[in-house]
Every structure is written in structure tokens, then in C-alpha cells.
Design a protein around this motif. Structure first.
Motif, short mmCIF file in Angstrom:
data_model
loop_
_atom_site.label_atom_id
_atom_site.label_comp_id
_atom_site.label_asym_id
_atom_site.label_seq_id
_atom_site.Cartn_x
_atom_site.Cartn_y
_atom_site.Cartn_z
N ASP A 138 48.35 38.09 35.36
CA ASP A 138 49.16 37.56 34.26
C ASP A 138 49.74 36.18 34.55
OD1 ASP A 138 50.46 38.38 31.64
OD2 ASP A 138 52.25 37.89 32.81
N ALA A 139 49.69 35.72 35.82
CA ALA A 139 50.34 34.45 36.18
C ALA A 139 49.70 33.90 37.45
CB ALA A 139 51.84 34.64 36.39
N LEU A 143 48.35 35.72 40.98
CA LEU A 143 47.00 35.56 41.50
C LEU A 143 47.03 35.21 42.98
CD1 LEU A 143 43.94 35.36 41.15
CD2 LEU A 143 44.25 33.00 40.37
N GLU A 144 47.93 34.31 43.38
CA GLU A 144 48.02 33.95 44.79
C GLU A 144 48.43 35.15 45.66
OE1 GLU A 144 46.97 31.31 46.21
OE2 GLU A 144 46.47 30.33 44.31
N LEU A 146 47.87 38.25 44.95
CA LEU A 146 46.73 39.17 44.95
C LEU A 146 45.67 38.71 45.95
CD1 LEU A 146 45.17 41.56 43.83
CD2 LEU A 146 44.40 40.10 41.94
N LEU A 147 45.39 37.42 45.97
CA LEU A 147 44.41 36.91 46.94
C LEU A 147 44.87 37.17 48.37
CD1 LEU A 147 43.46 33.48 45.30
CD2 LEU A 147 42.28 35.68 45.11
N ALA A 148 46.17 37.03 48.62
CA ALA A 148 46.70 37.31 49.95
C ALA A 148 46.52 38.78 50.32
CB ALA A 148 48.18 36.93 50.02
N GLN A 149 46.75 39.68 49.35
CA GLN A 149 46.56 41.11 49.61
C GLN A 149 45.09 41.42 49.88
OE1 GLN A 149 48.80 43.49 49.99
NE2 GLN A 149 50.52 42.11 49.58
N ALA A 150 44.20 40.80 49.13
CA ALA A 150 42.78 41.04 49.33
C ALA A 150 42.33 40.60 50.72
CB ALA A 150 41.98 40.30 48.25
N ARG A 151 42.83 39.46 51.18
CA ARG A 151 42.48 39.00 52.52
C ARG A 151 43.06 39.94 53.57
NH1 ARG A 151 43.98 33.88 50.12
NH2 ARG A 151 42.09 32.64 49.68
N ALA A 152 44.27 40.41 53.34
CA ALA A 152 44.93 41.27 54.33
C ALA A 152 44.20 42.59 54.53
CB ALA A 152 46.39 41.53 53.91
N VAL A 153 43.62 43.13 53.47
CA VAL A 153 42.95 44.43 53.59
C VAL A 153 41.43 44.26 53.67
CG1 VAL A 153 44.81 45.61 52.37
CG2 VAL A 153 42.83 44.81 51.07
N ALA A 154 40.97 43.03 53.66
CA ALA A 154 39.54 42.71 53.80
C ALA A 154 38.71 43.41 52.72
CB ALA A 154 39.03 43.08 55.19
N ARG A 155 39.23 43.40 51.49
CA ARG A 155 38.51 43.95 50.34
C ARG A 155 38.63 42.97 49.18
NH1 ARG A 155 38.11 49.62 49.94
NH2 ARG A 155 37.15 49.20 47.91
N PRO A 156 37.55 42.71 48.47
CA PRO A 156 37.67 41.79 47.33
C PRO A 156 38.47 42.43 46.20
CG PRO A 156 35.48 42.75 47.41
CD PRO A 156 36.16 43.19 48.66
N ALA A 157 39.26 41.63 45.54
CA ALA A 157 40.04 42.08 44.38
C ALA A 157 39.21 41.90 43.12
CB ALA A 157 41.33 41.27 44.27
N ARG A 158 39.17 42.95 42.30
CA ARG A 158 38.50 42.88 41.00
C ARG A 158 39.52 42.39 39.96
NH1 ARG A 158 37.01 48.24 39.16
NH2 ARG A 158 35.74 47.12 37.61
N ALA A 182 43.54 26.56 35.84
CA ALA A 182 43.81 26.57 37.28
C ALA A 182 43.40 27.90 37.90
CB ALA A 182 45.30 26.30 37.52
N ALA A 183 43.63 29.01 37.20
CA ALA A 183 43.26 30.32 37.72
C ALA A 183 41.75 30.44 37.86
CB ALA A 183 43.81 31.42 36.80
N LEU A 184 41.01 29.94 36.88
CA LEU A 184 39.55 29.96 36.97
C LEU A 184 39.07 29.19 38.20
CD1 LEU A 184 38.54 29.45 33.23
CD2 LEU A 184 37.92 31.39 34.67
N ALA A 185 39.64 28.00 38.38
CA ALA A 185 39.24 27.18 39.53
C ALA A 185 39.60 27.88 40.84
CB ALA A 185 39.92 25.82 39.45
N ARG A 186 40.75 28.53 40.88
CA ARG A 186 41.19 29.21 42.10
C ARG A 186 40.26 30.36 42.44
NH1 ARG A 186 42.13 29.69 46.39
NH2 ARG A 186 44.03 30.22 47.54
N CYS A 187 39.84 31.11 41.44
CA CYS A 187 38.92 32.23 41.68
C CYS A 187 37.57 31.72 42.19
CB CYS A 187 38.73 33.04 40.41
SG CYS A 187 40.16 34.03 39.91
N ALA A 188 37.08 30.65 41.57
CA ALA A 188 35.79 30.09 42.00
C ALA A 188 35.87 29.59 43.44
CB ALA A 188 35.39 28.96 41.06
#
Length: 453
Positions: A138-139, A143-144, A146-158, A182-188
Motif C-alpha cells: 500500500d505504500a 515495500l521497503e 517487505l523487501l527487508a523481511q524477504a531478504r531476512a528469511v531468504a524467500r521471495p515476497a509475492r 517508484a514502487a515498480l522501479a524498486r521491484c524491478a
């Protein structure tokens, strides 16, 4: 004391005929449950939930659109809906750690869960990533995190990126233009080992179908653009907002046109805009069909290879439950009466919105009435000592004067009326939920959850 609808009572607003529910109400079971449970209760009909979910899925199938239905869990907390979702592979829309735990605990698979809501807590994001849930972002700061959580657990976030609807720019939900880009660019930039950007989502206030179709078409084009940057972008969620039709057009028009303060206790007044639209000519799965046939949305989805996700709540609960109160006392006030029941208005949550739940309650007498009793207009108050605790402000015309021990049954309350605003005020217990199971050709009842659950 006999009254007529024109002298004191509000115009009638009966729910649509429901022979199956009528048979249950006429069986004596509601009185037995009231006696056994010792207070108000909610009656749940899970077969109706199954049928409603199947009707939405059938529309997707009939139109050749790939997609999934997610039940918006906030609409009703009962455990039985989670059981039905798990068995049918219906998805679940959750917005808190508690809702996510409940869905997983009842067997709903993580990949069938979408996590929505604003500014989700890190603990919720972490579990959602671990369980493979789809997460509506939502913001940018979310997103940031969420990306940190994904890196911490070594699983990609959907991920779905939630779009701020251009037609509702003052909504507090969704990414506006600059944040969206900005979110699109960050995900890419993060890459699919960290985040899989599966598409976009939105939620519109109101129940109109054309704006949903229009914005969905825009998001289909956004998916095609996002794919050009290497993102997956193969699905969109159009949220909920599928109306439920409670009563027919004639009764609804007469109610809105004929209501006035004198037809409510204490001269209470409401504007038409205060009420849920209790009649909708296009409702439930028919509303989904209307969305898909507007602006050639179904064709656009098929051509682009984009799946359609939807998150109905109230619409999956249409006619799937009712609320039962026991009459504790009746007092006459001139040309109408005040009926006091054994629960509170917190169990019919339109009061939360300073509104009124309008479908007429059904009177179930505990004993046979003498012949010749006429109609009786009454408002319905709760058992608390608050002036505002009115279950029904309007003077409903009942077929006879209620007596203590009679039941008042409010139909079609499963969607948002039960438990959204309930609390044990005055130490009154919360109304339990009673599930009617009809498998094997017989009807049996059980409590939805253990009292300590």
C-alpha cells in the motif's frame, strides 16, 4: 393496541422470501437454541456460503477468465467460513496476524491467501512471506520493509502493488502516481530472488460496476507495460464491493420515499444516503458478470493473459445467517411500543456507522396467540442502560404485540452485521454463533467455536 403502517409504523421492508430459512424458523429449533444458550445468538448456514462462492467461480469459468475468489475475512469472524474455504480452495483475504493465523490454522494454504490492509506490521509481513501469501503493498515504506523481511528469511515476497483510484484521489489507500512508478522501479531493481511483482490491485468505495471495469482495464494495460521491465505482472485484484440484494425494488423505493422522523423512536432521522443500498438490481455474482462484460474487460484479460482476483465479503455471506434475540419486555408508548431484547445493538453493526439495519425482523411467538390480535408497531431496544442502544430505531409493524420469551429474528445478517462491533458490555456474553450442518439429509447444529477459543 392495534396500529397500522400508515399511523405509526415505518413502511415495511421485508427481506426477499426464503422458504428454507422459513422452514428452520418454523421448526421450533430457534426457541430450543434460545433456551439452551440463554441469550441472543447468530445462526449460520454454511451451504449458502458454498453456493455463493461457487456462483462467482462459475462466472469466471463461463467468461473464460482465469482467476480466484478470496473471501474477505473481516466480513464475519466465524471459523466455519475458513473450513469451507480450505475444502473448496477458495482464497481468503486477511489484514492482520490474527486473521492470517486463523486462516492457516483451518487449513487454508498460504498461496491461497492475500494479505491486504495499510501499513502492515513486520510480524505479519514475515509470516506472509514464509507462507507464500500474496501481499498487497500500500505504500513505499511498506515495500521497503517487505523487501527487508524477504531478504531476512531468504524467500521471495509475492507482491501486488495497490493503486490509488484516480476517481477517488482522497482515499487513504493505495499508491499515487509518483509512488506507483517508484514502487515498480524498486521491484524491478530488487529482482525475483527478493520480490515477485505479480500485478496490481485496487479497491473502490461504492458498488457501481462500470468504474471497476474501467480501472481494471487500465491495470491490464499496466501489466503489459510492467512486463516490458522484466516484471511478472500477470494478475490484477479488483477487491470487493459486490452488492447484496436484501429486498425488492418496490419495497425499497416506498421505504426511502415514505420514511420520516415520526416513524422512528425519539424522532430519529436518517437521510437516504445513510443507509446501505438494501435493494440492488445487479448484485453478487451478477455484478461480477457486469464488470467483466463492461469495456470488454473479459476479452482484455484473456488476450493479455492476466488473471482476475476478487475479494468479496458480504456477497459471499448473502443469506448465510441470521441473528436471533429473545424479547425480555414490552412497554406501550401511545401509538407504538418499545420492545427490549436480551442483547444489544452492538450485534447489528450498522449502528457503528450511525445508520440502521433495515430488513424487517420476524416475530416468532413462544406460545399460540389468541385470535383477533392486530398488528403492533414497535421500536426495539437493547438490554443496556444507554439511550442510544436501539437495535431498531424505526417503528416496525409486527403481526402482534410481542410477549417476553418471544423471539425476534433479523434475516441475512452474516455480512458485517455479526461481530464487527460486538463487546461484552454490562458483562453480557457475546452472542455465540450456531452452525447448521445439513449433510446426509439431516439438519444438525453445533457451536462455531469452543467457548474458550
Amino acid at each position: 393496541m392495534a396500529v397500522t403502517a400508515t399511523s405509526a409504523g415505518a413502511p415495511p421492508l421485508p427481506a426477499h422470501p426464503d422458504p428454507e430459512l422459513d422452514a428452520i424458523l418454523g421448526s421450533g429449533l430457534p426457541h430450543e437454541l434460545s433456551y439452551g444458550l440463554g441469550g441472543p445468538y447468530h445462526l449460520l448456514l454454511p451451504d449458502r456460503f458454498d453456493a455463493n462462492a461457487a456462483s462467482f467461480t462459475a462466472v469466471l469459468r463461463d467468461t473464460g477468465v482465469e482467476g480466484r475468489v478470496y473471501y474477505a475475512k473481516k466480513a464475519n469472524k466465524a471459523a466455519v467460513w475458513m473450513d469451507r474455504c480450505a475444502l473448496s480452495a477458495t482464497g481468503v483475504d486477511v489484514a492482520s496476524s490474527g486473521e492470517l493465523r486463523d486462516a492457516l490454522g483451518h487449513g487454508v494454504r498460504g498461496e491461497h491467501i492475500v494479505v491486504t490492509g495499510p501499513a502492515k506490521a513486520d510480524a505479519l509481513l514475515r509470516v506472509a512471506v514464509l507462507q507464500g501469501c500474496l501481499i498487497a503493498v500500500d505504500a513505499l515504506d511498506e515495500l521497503e520493509r517487505l523487501l527487508a523481511q524477504a531478504r531476512a528469511v531468504a524467500r521471495p515476497a509475492r507482491v501486488l502493488l495497490r493503486r490509488l483510484p484516480p476517481a477517488q484521489p482522497h482515499s487513504r489507500f493505495g499508491l499515487a502516481d509518483g509512488a506507483w512508478e517508484a514502487a515498480l522501479a524498486r521491484c524491478a531493481a530488487a529482482g525475483e530472488t527478493v520480490v515477485v511483482m505479480e500485478g496490481f490491485s485496487f479497491h473502490l468505495a461504492g458498488y457501481a460496476t462500470e468504474p471497476r471495469a474501467r480501472l481494471a482495464c487500465e491495470l491490464v494495460e499496466a501489466c503489459l507495460t510492467a512486463r516490458g521491465t522484466g516484471l511478472r505482472a500477470d494478475r490484477i485484484s479488483i477487491g470487493g464491493g459486490f452488492a447484496v440484494d436484501y429486498t425488492d425494488a418496490g419495497h425499497w423505493a416506498r421505504y426511502l420515499g415514505g420514511q420520516r422522523p415520526g416513524q422512528y423512536h425519539a424522532g430519529k432521522s436518517f437521510e437516504a444516503a445513510d443507509f446501505y443500498p438494501y435493494h440492488s438490481p445487479v448484485a453478487g455474482a451478477d455484478a461480477l458478470r457486469a464488470v467483466l462484460t463492461t469495456h470488454d474487460l473479459a476479452d482484455r484479460l484473456r488476450t493479455a493473459g492476466v488473471a482476475l482476483l476478487l475479494e468479496p465479503g458480504r456477497a459471499l455471506l448473502a443469506r448465510a445467517g441470521c441473528t436471533v434475540f429473545r424479547v425480555q419486555g414490552v412497554k406501550d408508548r401511545g401509538d407504538y411500543g418499545i420492545v427490549t431484547v436480551d442483547g444489544t445493538s452492538l450485534s447489528l453493526s450498522e449502528q457503528w456507522f450511525d445508520s440502521e439495519y433495515l430488513p424487517d425482523p420476524v416475530l416468532l411467538p413462544a406460545t399460540v396467540r389468541p385470535a383477533g390480535e392486530g398488528p403492533y408497531a414497535a421500536a426495539v431496544g437493547g438490554a443496556s442502560c444507554l439511550e442510544s442502544d436501539m437495535v431498531t430505531w424505526r417503528k416496525v409493524v409486527l403481526p402482534a404485540r410481542p410477549h417476553p420469551g418471544d423471539l425476534l429474528v433479523y434475516p441475512n445478517t452474516a455480512g458485517y452485521q455479526m461481530d464487527s462491533n460486538e463487546s461484552p458490555f454490562h458483562e453480557l456474553p457475546l452472542p455465540p454463533k450456531v452452525v447448521l450442518d445439513t449433510g446426509g439429509g439431516r439438519t444438525r447444529w453445533r457451536l462455531d467455536r469452543h467457548p474458550l477459543a
